[in-house]
Enzyme design. Sequence first.
Site, PDB file in Angstrom:
ATOM      1  N   LYS A   9     -32.406  25.733  73.719  1.00  0.00           N
ATOM      2  CA  LYS A   9     -32.793  25.137  72.437  1.00  0.00           C
ATOM      3  C   LYS A   9     -34.326  25.075  72.305  1.00  0.00           C
ATOM      4  O   LYS A   9     -35.049  25.307  73.284  1.00  0.00           O
ATOM      5  CB  LYS A   9     -32.174  23.741  72.331  1.00  0.00           C
ATOM      6  CG  LYS A   9     -30.642  23.752  72.360  1.00  0.00           C
ATOM      7  CD  LYS A   9     -30.098  22.333  72.229  1.00  0.00           C
ATOM      8  CE  LYS A   9     -28.591  22.316  72.344  1.00  0.00           C
ATOM      9  NZ  LYS A   9     -28.048  20.948  72.191  1.00  0.00           N
ATOM     10  N   TYR A  49     -22.544  24.726  64.567  1.00  0.00           N
ATOM     11  CA  TYR A  49     -22.226  23.318  64.810  1.00  0.00           C
ATOM     12  C   TYR A  49     -21.215  22.760  63.813  1.00  0.00           C
ATOM     13  O   TYR A  49     -21.123  21.540  63.662  1.00  0.00           O
ATOM     14  CB  TYR A  49     -23.515  22.490  64.802  1.00  0.00           C
ATOM     15  CG  TYR A  49     -24.305  22.623  66.096  1.00  0.00           C
ATOM     16  CD1 TYR A  49     -23.729  22.276  67.320  1.00  0.00           C
ATOM     17  CD2 TYR A  49     -25.610  23.084  66.101  1.00  0.00           C
ATOM     18  CE1 TYR A  49     -24.437  22.390  68.505  1.00  0.00           C
ATOM     19  CE2 TYR A  49     -26.334  23.201  67.286  1.00  0.00           C
ATOM     20  CZ  TYR A  49     -25.737  22.854  68.486  1.00  0.00           C
ATOM     21  OH  TYR A  49     -26.431  22.953  69.673  1.00  0.00           O
ATOM     22  N   PHE A  57     -25.276  12.757  63.331  1.00  0.00           N
ATOM     23  CA  PHE A  57     -26.430  13.494  63.849  1.00  0.00           C
ATOM     24  C   PHE A  57     -26.473  14.938  63.377  1.00  0.00           C
ATOM     25  O   PHE A  57     -27.409  15.671  63.716  1.00  0.00           O
ATOM     26  CB  PHE A  57     -26.453  13.437  65.389  1.00  0.00           C
ATOM     27  CG  PHE A  57     -25.208  13.969  66.061  1.00  0.00           C
ATOM     28  CD1 PHE A  57     -24.997  15.333  66.232  1.00  0.00           C
ATOM     29  CD2 PHE A  57     -24.241  13.093  66.542  1.00  0.00           C
ATOM     30  CE1 PHE A  57     -23.858  15.818  66.861  1.00  0.00           C
ATOM     31  CE2 PHE A  57     -23.092  13.567  67.168  1.00  0.00           C
ATOM     32  CZ  PHE A  57     -22.903  14.938  67.326  1.00  0.00           C
ATOM     33  N   ARG A  85     -20.992  25.120  82.274  1.00  0.00           N
ATOM     34  CA  ARG A  85     -21.016  23.704  81.873  1.00  0.00           C
ATOM     35  C   ARG A  85     -21.439  22.825  83.048  1.00  0.00           C
ATOM     36  O   ARG A  85     -22.123  21.820  82.870  1.00  0.00           O
ATOM     37  CB  ARG A  85     -19.623  23.271  81.371  1.00  0.00           C
ATOM     38  CG  ARG A  85     -19.157  24.037  80.136  1.00  0.00           C
ATOM     39  CD  ARG A  85     -19.747  23.524  78.856  1.00  0.00           C
ATOM     40  NE  ARG A  85     -19.228  22.221  78.488  1.00  0.00           N
ATOM     41  CZ  ARG A  85     -19.493  21.635  77.333  1.00  0.00           C
ATOM     42  NH1 ARG A  85     -20.272  22.231  76.431  1.00  0.00           N
ATOM     43  NH2 ARG A  85     -19.005  20.455  77.049  1.00  0.00           N
ATOM     44  N   THR A  91     -23.584  16.170  78.365  1.00  0.00           N
ATOM     45  CA  THR A  91     -24.302  16.270  77.084  1.00  0.00           C
ATOM     46  C   THR A  91     -25.515  15.332  77.033  1.00  0.00           C
ATOM     47  O   THR A  91     -26.590  15.719  76.589  1.00  0.00           O
ATOM     48  CB  THR A  91     -23.344  15.926  75.914  1.00  0.00           C
ATOM     49  OG1 THR A  91     -22.246  16.828  75.977  1.00  0.00           O
ATOM     50  CG2 THR A  91     -24.034  16.067  74.570  1.00  0.00           C
ATOM     51  N   ARG A 102     -29.734  19.640  82.583  1.00  0.00           N
ATOM     52  CA  ARG A 102     -30.035  18.438  81.784  1.00  0.00           C
ATOM     53  C   ARG A 102     -30.400  17.248  82.660  1.00  0.00           C
ATOM     54  O   ARG A 102     -31.264  16.439  82.311  1.00  0.00           O
ATOM     55  CB  ARG A 102     -28.842  18.101  80.892  1.00  0.00           C
ATOM     56  CG  ARG A 102     -28.661  19.086  79.724  1.00  0.00           C
ATOM     57  CD  ARG A 102     -27.347  18.847  79.033  1.00  0.00           C
ATOM     58  NE  ARG A 102     -27.145  19.667  77.847  1.00  0.00           N
ATOM     59  CZ  ARG A 102     -25.964  19.888  77.298  1.00  0.00           C
ATOM     60  NH1 ARG A 102     -24.874  19.338  77.824  1.00  0.00           N
ATOM     61  NH2 ARG A 102     -25.854  20.645  76.222  1.00  0.00           N
ATOM     62  N   ASN A 112     -31.441  17.984  74.428  1.00  0.00           N
ATOM     63  CA  ASN A 112     -30.818  18.220  75.740  1.00  0.00           C
ATOM     64  C   ASN A 112     -30.939  19.657  76.220  1.00  0.00           C
ATOM     65  O   ASN A 112     -30.152  20.131  77.040  1.00  0.00           O
ATOM     66  CB  ASN A 112     -29.371  17.714  75.754  1.00  0.00           C
ATOM     67  CG  ASN A 112     -28.488  18.455  74.770  1.00  0.00           C
ATOM     68  OD1 ASN A 112     -28.955  19.355  74.060  1.00  0.00           O
ATOM     69  ND2 ASN A 112     -27.213  18.113  74.733  1.00  0.00           N
ATOM     70  N   HIS A 115     -27.472  24.709  75.244  1.00  0.00           N
ATOM     71  CA  HIS A 115     -26.083  24.638  74.796  1.00  0.00           C
ATOM     72  C   HIS A 115     -25.258  25.648  75.596  1.00  0.00           C
ATOM     73  O   HIS A 115     -25.720  26.752  75.856  1.00  0.00           O
ATOM     74  CB  HIS A 115     -25.981  24.987  73.308  1.00  0.00           C
ATOM     75  CG  HIS A 115     -24.571  25.266  72.869  1.00  0.00           C
ATOM     76  ND1 HIS A 115     -23.714  24.270  72.465  1.00  0.00           N
ATOM     77  CD2 HIS A 115     -23.856  26.422  72.812  1.00  0.00           C
ATOM     78  CE1 HIS A 115     -22.534  24.804  72.169  1.00  0.00           C
ATOM     79  NE2 HIS A 115     -22.596  26.105  72.362  1.00  0.00           N
ATOM     80  N   GLU A 126     -18.384  31.861  69.373  1.00  0.00           N
ATOM     81  CA  GLU A 126     -19.844  31.730  69.328  1.00  0.00           C
ATOM     82  C   GLU A 126     -20.540  33.064  69.592  1.00  0.00           C
ATOM     83  O   GLU A 126     -21.552  33.380  68.956  1.00  0.00           O
ATOM     84  CB  GLU A 126     -20.294  30.654  70.335  1.00  0.00           C
ATOM     85  CG  GLU A 126     -19.842  29.261  69.910  1.00  0.00           C
ATOM     86  CD  GLU A 126     -20.186  28.159  70.905  1.00  0.00           C
ATOM     87  OE1 GLU A 126     -20.044  26.986  70.538  1.00  0.00           O
ATOM     88  OE2 GLU A 126     -20.574  28.457  72.062  1.00  0.00           O
TER      89      GLU A 126
HETATM   90  P1  CMP Z   1     -24.586  20.710  72.360  1.00  0.00           P
HETATM   91  O1  CMP Z   1     -23.966  20.997  73.667  1.00  0.00           O
HETATM   92  O2  CMP Z   1     -25.466  21.749  71.759  1.00  0.00           O
HETATM   93  O3  CMP Z   1     -23.425  20.381  71.317  1.00  0.00           O
HETATM   94  C1  CMP Z   1     -23.577  19.504  70.252  1.00  0.00           C
HETATM   95  C2  CMP Z   1     -24.917  18.848  70.244  1.00  0.00           C
HETATM   96  O4  CMP Z   1     -25.023  17.720  69.426  1.00  0.00           O
HETATM   97  C3  CMP Z   1     -25.209  18.325  71.624  1.00  0.00           C
HETATM   98  O5  CMP Z   1     -25.447  19.390  72.503  1.00  0.00           O
HETATM   99  C4  CMP Z   1     -26.378  17.408  71.361  1.00  0.00           C
HETATM  100  O6  CMP Z   1     -27.610  18.091  71.343  1.00  0.00           O
HETATM  101  C5  CMP Z   1     -26.072  16.937  69.947  1.00  0.00           C
HETATM  102  N1  CMP Z   1     -25.641  15.535  69.985  1.00  0.00           N
HETATM  103  C6  CMP Z   1     -24.514  15.047  70.495  1.00  0.00           C
HETATM  104  N2  CMP Z   1     -24.477  13.700  70.333  1.00  0.00           N
HETATM  105  C7  CMP Z   1     -25.628  13.368  69.709  1.00  0.00           C
HETATM  106  C8  CMP Z   1     -26.180  12.141  69.281  1.00  0.00           C
HETATM  107  N3  CMP Z   1     -25.523  10.987  69.446  1.00  0.00           N
HETATM  108  N4  CMP Z   1     -27.386  12.178  68.690  1.00  0.00           N
HETATM  109  C9  CMP Z   1     -28.036  13.338  68.505  1.00  0.00           C
HETATM  110  N5  CMP Z   1     -27.552  14.538  68.893  1.00  0.00           N
HETATM  111  C10 CMP Z   1     -26.364  14.547  69.501  1.00  0.00           C
END
Ligand code: CMP
Length: 143
Positions: A9, A49, A57, A85, A91, A102, A112, A115, A126
């Site tokens: 990211k 997404y 969010f 993963r 996450t 992470r 984070n 992805h 994807e």
């Molecule tokens: P990702 O694995 O890319 O998949 C969905 C993304 O949503 C996740 O990583 C985070 O970056 C984002 N995400 C999930 N929960 C939250 C949250 N509470 N606030 C902001 N971003 C979030």
Amino acid sequence: MERSFIMIKPDGVQRNLVGEIIRRFETKGFTLVGLKLMAVPRELAEKHYDVHKDRPFFSGLVEFITSSPVIAMVWEGEGVVTSARKIIGATNPLSAELGTIRGDYGVSVGRNLIHGSDAIETAQREIKLWFSEEELTSWEPSI
Ligand code: CMP
């Protein structure tokens, strides 16, 4: 052979973690079959997404992913979806184990770093979304 979609990211690119993140997948033994640095069109971010579109969010997430370039990749290997993963970690980086990407480099769920597809079917969807067939190269290490 199983494939996973992995995206570094904007925060991972801006923090110069591209080499470190790729190294972790390489040294684990997975094969890189697609890679590009790209500015993400809003429509692609929204499609990627889509599953989160009703979450509070969502708009911030789309804003962030489209704010500066990402590295989109496809990695190949047996069990790569689940293994990626594990390499990536939970996450929320504050809950992620040390030793994961992470866990070692992140502190914020909204930043984070990376992805990774959460299931084989998601990976297939994807990869199709982010890459054309011509952009992917199947190859076998010969050494
Ligand atoms: P990702 O694995 O890319 O998949 C969905 C993304 O949503 C996740 O990583 C985070 O970056 C984002 N995400 C999930 N929960 C939250 C949250 N509470 N606030 C902001 N971003 C979030």
